[in-house]
Motif scaffolding. Sequence first.
Motif, PDB file in Angstrom:
ATOM      1  N   LEU A  84       0.853  -1.180   0.000  1.00  0.00           N
ATOM      2  CA  LEU A  84       0.000   0.000   0.000  1.00  0.00           C
ATOM      3  C   LEU A  84       0.894   1.236   0.000  1.00  0.00           C
ATOM      4  O   LEU A  84       1.796   1.360   0.827  1.00  0.00           O
ATOM      5  N   VAL A  85       0.620   2.167  -0.927  1.00  0.00           N
ATOM      6  CA  VAL A  85       1.395   3.402  -1.050  1.00  0.00           C
ATOM      7  C   VAL A  85       0.542   4.573  -0.591  1.00  0.00           C
ATOM      8  O   VAL A  85      -0.600   4.732  -1.053  1.00  0.00           O
ATOM      9  N   THR A  86       1.080   5.412   0.297  1.00  0.00           N
ATOM     10  CA  THR A  86       0.346   6.572   0.806  1.00  0.00           C
ATOM     11  C   THR A  86       1.081   7.887   0.547  1.00  0.00           C
ATOM     12  O   THR A  86       0.569   8.947   0.891  1.00  0.00           O
ATOM     13  N   SER A  87       2.249   7.829  -0.043  1.00  0.00           N
ATOM     14  CA  SER A  87       3.050   9.024  -0.319  1.00  0.00           C
ATOM     15  C   SER A  87       2.760   9.561  -1.714  1.00  0.00           C
ATOM     16  O   SER A  87       2.665   8.802  -2.677  1.00  0.00           O
ATOM     17  N   TYR A  88       2.641  10.887  -1.834  1.00  0.00           N
ATOM     18  CA  TYR A  88       2.397  11.524  -3.130  1.00  0.00           C
ATOM     19  C   TYR A  88       3.529  11.222  -4.111  1.00  0.00           C
ATOM     20  O   TYR A  88       3.282  10.814  -5.258  1.00  0.00           O
ATOM     21  N   ALA A  89       4.771  11.423  -3.689  1.00  0.00           N
ATOM     22  CA  ALA A  89       5.903  11.253  -4.597  1.00  0.00           C
ATOM     23  C   ALA A  89       6.014   9.811  -5.090  1.00  0.00           C
ATOM     24  O   ALA A  89       6.236   9.559  -6.281  1.00  0.00           O
TER      25      ALA A  89
ATOM     26  N   GLU B 147      -4.962   9.596   0.277  1.00  0.00           N
ATOM     27  CA  GLU B 147      -3.919   9.982   1.238  1.00  0.00           C
ATOM     28  C   GLU B 147      -2.762  10.692   0.541  1.00  0.00           C
ATOM     29  O   GLU B 147      -2.205  11.660   1.077  1.00  0.00           O
ATOM     30  N   ALA B 148      -2.411  10.253  -0.661  1.00  0.00           N
ATOM     31  CA  ALA B 148      -1.363  10.947  -1.419  1.00  0.00           C
ATOM     32  C   ALA B 148      -1.747  12.402  -1.668  1.00  0.00           C
ATOM     33  O   ALA B 148      -0.895  13.293  -1.649  1.00  0.00           O
TER      34      ALA B 148
ATOM     35  N   ASP C 254      -0.750  14.632   1.259  1.00  0.00           N
ATOM     36  CA  ASP C 254       0.641  14.545   1.689  1.00  0.00           C
ATOM     37  C   ASP C 254       1.200  15.950   1.933  1.00  0.00           C
ATOM     38  O   ASP C 254       1.264  16.764   0.999  1.00  0.00           O
ATOM     39  N   PRO C 255       1.622  16.273   3.172  1.00  0.00           N
ATOM     40  CA  PRO C 255       2.140  17.619   3.452  1.00  0.00           C
ATOM     41  C   PRO C 255       3.422  17.938   2.697  1.00  0.00           C
ATOM     42  O   PRO C 255       3.778  19.117   2.572  1.00  0.00           O
ATOM     43  N   GLU C 256       4.116  16.908   2.204  1.00  0.00           N
ATOM     44  CA  GLU C 256       5.304  17.162   1.393  1.00  0.00           C
ATOM     45  C   GLU C 256       4.943  17.810   0.062  1.00  0.00           C
ATOM     46  O   GLU C 256       5.788  18.430  -0.572  1.00  0.00           O
ATOM     47  N   ARG C 257       3.687  17.661  -0.359  1.00  0.00           N
ATOM     48  CA  ARG C 257       3.235  18.237  -1.627  1.00  0.00           C
ATOM     49  C   ARG C 257       2.179  19.321  -1.439  1.00  0.00           C
ATOM     50  O   ARG C 257       2.175  20.319  -2.166  1.00  0.00           O
ATOM     51  N   PHE C 258       1.275  19.138  -0.471  1.00  0.00           N
ATOM     52  CA  PHE C 258       0.180  20.089  -0.276  1.00  0.00           C
ATOM     53  C   PHE C 258       0.207  20.618   1.155  1.00  0.00           C
ATOM     54  O   PHE C 258      -0.098  19.889   2.100  1.00  0.00           O
ATOM     55  N   GLU C 259       0.558  21.884   1.298  1.00  0.00           N
ATOM     56  CA  GLU C 259       0.597  22.497   2.616  1.00  0.00           C
ATOM     57  C   GLU C 259      -0.819  22.535   3.204  1.00  0.00           C
ATOM     58  O   GLU C 259      -1.781  22.861   2.502  1.00  0.00           O
ATOM     59  N   ASN C 260      -0.931  22.166   4.463  1.00  0.00           N
ATOM     60  CA  ASN C 260      -2.244  22.098   5.132  1.00  0.00           C
ATOM     61  C   ASN C 260      -3.213  21.222   4.339  1.00  0.00           C
ATOM     62  O   ASN C 260      -4.393  21.543   4.189  1.00  0.00           O
ATOM     63  N   GLY C 261      -2.703  20.110   3.861  1.00  0.00           N
ATOM     64  CA  GLY C 261      -3.485  19.241   2.986  1.00  0.00           C
ATOM     65  C   GLY C 261      -4.686  18.597   3.643  1.00  0.00           C
ATOM     66  O   GLY C 261      -5.585  18.113   2.953  1.00  0.00           O
ATOM     67  N   GLU C 262      -4.724  18.584   4.993  1.00  0.00           N
ATOM     68  CA  GLU C 262      -5.863  18.001   5.691  1.00  0.00           C
ATOM     69  C   GLU C 262      -7.055  18.947   5.730  1.00  0.00           C
ATOM     70  O   GLU C 262      -8.130  18.574   6.178  1.00  0.00           O
ATOM     71  N   GLU C 263      -6.850  20.189   5.275  1.00  0.00           N
ATOM     72  CA  GLU C 263      -7.911  21.197   5.336  1.00  0.00           C
ATOM     73  C   GLU C 263      -8.470  21.471   3.950  1.00  0.00           C
ATOM     74  O   GLU C 263      -7.769  21.369   2.947  1.00  0.00           O
ATOM     75  N   LEU C 264      -9.749  21.837   3.912  1.00  0.00           N
ATOM     76  CA  LEU C 264     -10.380  22.306   2.676  1.00  0.00           C
ATOM     77  C   LEU C 264     -10.230  23.819   2.610  1.00  0.00           C
ATOM     78  O   LEU C 264     -10.683  24.532   3.510  1.00  0.00           O
TER      79      LEU C 264
ATOM     80  N   HIS D 214      -9.023  28.638  -1.593  1.00  0.00           N
ATOM     81  CA  HIS D 214      -7.977  29.532  -2.089  1.00  0.00           C
ATOM     82  C   HIS D 214      -6.720  28.752  -2.492  1.00  0.00           C
ATOM     83  O   HIS D 214      -5.826  29.307  -3.119  1.00  0.00           O
ATOM     84  N   HIS D 215      -6.639  27.493  -2.088  1.00  0.00           N
ATOM     85  CA  HIS D 215      -5.468  26.673  -2.402  1.00  0.00           C
ATOM     86  C   HIS D 215      -5.276  26.541  -3.911  1.00  0.00           C
ATOM     87  O   HIS D 215      -6.246  26.475  -4.677  1.00  0.00           O
ATOM     88  N   SER D 216      -4.041  26.422  -4.324  1.00  0.00           N
ATOM     89  CA  SER D 216      -3.737  25.982  -5.685  1.00  0.00           C
ATOM     90  C   SER D 216      -3.432  24.497  -5.600  1.00  0.00           C
ATOM     91  O   SER D 216      -2.351  24.097  -5.160  1.00  0.00           O
ATOM     92  N   ALA D 217      -4.402  23.677  -5.968  1.00  0.00           N
ATOM     93  CA  ALA D 217      -4.273  22.225  -5.802  1.00  0.00           C
ATOM     94  C   ALA D 217      -3.815  21.543  -7.089  1.00  0.00           C
ATOM     95  O   ALA D 217      -4.029  20.349  -7.264  1.00  0.00           O
ATOM     96  N   THR D 218      -3.227  22.298  -7.993  1.00  0.00           N
ATOM     97  CA  THR D 218      -2.758  21.689  -9.245  1.00  0.00           C
ATOM     98  C   THR D 218      -1.754  20.590  -8.940  1.00  0.00           C
ATOM     99  O   THR D 218      -0.981  20.672  -7.987  1.00  0.00           O
ATOM    100  N   GLY D 219      -1.769  19.583  -9.777  1.00  0.00           N
ATOM    101  CA  GLY D 219      -0.875  18.448  -9.578  1.00  0.00           C
ATOM    102  C   GLY D 219      -1.463  17.347  -8.725  1.00  0.00           C
ATOM    103  O   GLY D 219      -0.794  16.329  -8.482  1.00  0.00           O
ATOM    104  N   HIS D 220      -2.709  17.514  -8.254  1.00  0.00           N
ATOM    105  CA  HIS D 220      -3.329  16.452  -7.465  1.00  0.00           C
ATOM    106  C   HIS D 220      -3.522  15.201  -8.316  1.00  0.00           C
ATOM    107  O   HIS D 220      -3.446  15.236  -9.546  1.00  0.00           O
ATOM    108  N   LEU D 221      -3.770  14.095  -7.636  1.00  0.00           N
ATOM    109  CA  LEU D 221      -3.864  12.793  -8.304  1.00  0.00           C
ATOM    110  C   LEU D 221      -5.296  12.264  -8.374  1.00  0.00           C
ATOM    111  O   LEU D 221      -5.496  11.070  -8.610  1.00  0.00           O
ATOM    112  N   ALA D 222      -6.279  13.129  -8.191  1.00  0.00           N
ATOM    113  CA  ALA D 222      -7.669  12.655  -8.201  1.00  0.00           C
ATOM    114  C   ALA D 222      -8.037  12.004  -9.528  1.00  0.00           C
ATOM    115  O   ALA D 222      -8.887  11.109  -9.571  1.00  0.00           O
ATOM    116  N   PHE D 223      -7.419  12.438 -10.631  1.00  0.00           N
ATOM    117  CA  PHE D 223      -7.659  11.826 -11.936  1.00  0.00           C
ATOM    118  C   PHE D 223      -6.584  10.808 -12.290  1.00  0.00           C
ATOM    119  O   PHE D 223      -6.495  10.363 -13.436  1.00  0.00           O
ATOM    120  N   GLY D 224      -5.747  10.432 -11.317  1.00  0.00           N
ATOM    121  CA  GLY D 224      -4.655   9.524 -11.599  1.00  0.00           C
ATOM    122  C   GLY D 224      -3.454  10.264 -12.160  1.00  0.00           C
ATOM    123  O   GLY D 224      -3.328  11.491 -12.071  1.00  0.00           O
TER     124      GLY D 224
END
Length: 402
Positions: A50-55, A318-319, A322-332, A335-345
């Motif tokens: 199981l992988v949980t890291s963004y990178a 979980e990726a 990942d705070p290594e990629r998204f600052e305050n990632g646990e929050e909605l 105003h965030h720039s969420a580009t690069g997310h993996l929701a579409f794979g």
Amino acid sequence: MAETVPAAAEVPELPMSRSCPFDPPEQLAQLREEQPITPLRYQDGRAGWLVTSYAIARTILADPRFSRKNELQHLPKPFKLTGLTREPAQPGFFLGMDPPEHTRYRRQLTAHFTVRRMRQLEPRIARITEEHLDAMERHGPPVDLVSEFALPIPSLVICELLGVPYEDRGRFQGYTRRLLSLESTPDETVAARDALCDYLDELVARKRSEPGDDLVTTLLAGADLDDDEVAGVGVLLLVAGHETTANMLGLGTFALLRHPDQLTALRADPSLMEHAVEELLRYLTIVHLGPTRAALEDVEISGRVIHAGDPVTISLSEANRDPERFENGEELDVHHSATGHLAFGHGIHQCLGQQLARIEMRIGYAALLRRFPGLRLAVAPEDVRMRTDMSIYGVHNLPVAW
């Protein structure tokens, strides 16, 4: 020294229990901090990873040494499909294929889902959205936002795009629910898949004799796909084209209603909508049980040896936090720039219809919030039925008033 996967009996199952409907299981965040690649037990008893890291997730999704071939896949524990035979993907089901077969199908479709092509659909999507909001207003509160808004809009759009009669929606939506249910038996799953295939076979045969201005007719006119392949492609597009966006519209609205500060910010500045759509995709990540890949050879990543044949499941939810990629990632935060997310794979299997989904969400959320400034839940939040029993997460129903 690199570690290999331990015996299956010593390996935990995929965590599923959520304390908040918008957050992944808490154990996943702990795993990401301590063991971003950790052993995982699969539904058939096989041990994998199981992988949980963004990178690491991005690395594996883009690595050709990890296969998406249907016959090599193992399902995470929540699926109740003991004994289901893993077979090569049927014609047209390119999601379960590797290059060069996957490339051949994808090449046929890419030009039909470009940003420019999808933007040409915006006026029609806007009209469909307004028509459903008109119907909601005439009905009066309360209404179920899923059945009156979130599900019919993407269903009608994908029907028009493919040339599927919208009056058949009850039929294909029912098959889709059974296909994606974690409670379905192997027989029920196969029956739902076969029923969808039979339905698209009928549609393809009809388009052969009565061509239309739609994607199925266009694919049939090409020289590189036969009728079975066009039907298989149609099944994938029909299921993915309505089910995923419908759940994002429903779950995203629920999330905004439960985060009134974000809803207020979005109402105050509608120009934030594009940011908001990307942030909701990242924050909610409705593909909550995968995807899964199979190693084609021994690969060492982050101190782990993934042996040839080992399954690897990637926790996109979980990726994407990942705070290594998204600052305050646990929050909605809209105003965030969420580009690069993996929701579409990511990689060659990245969602083909992602631009269409973005447009449907941007238009849908904006119109809903504009038309119903007093929108609110019509039930207690804990009474909203979540789709923990489905392979695509979301809400079964969302009663709202205004």
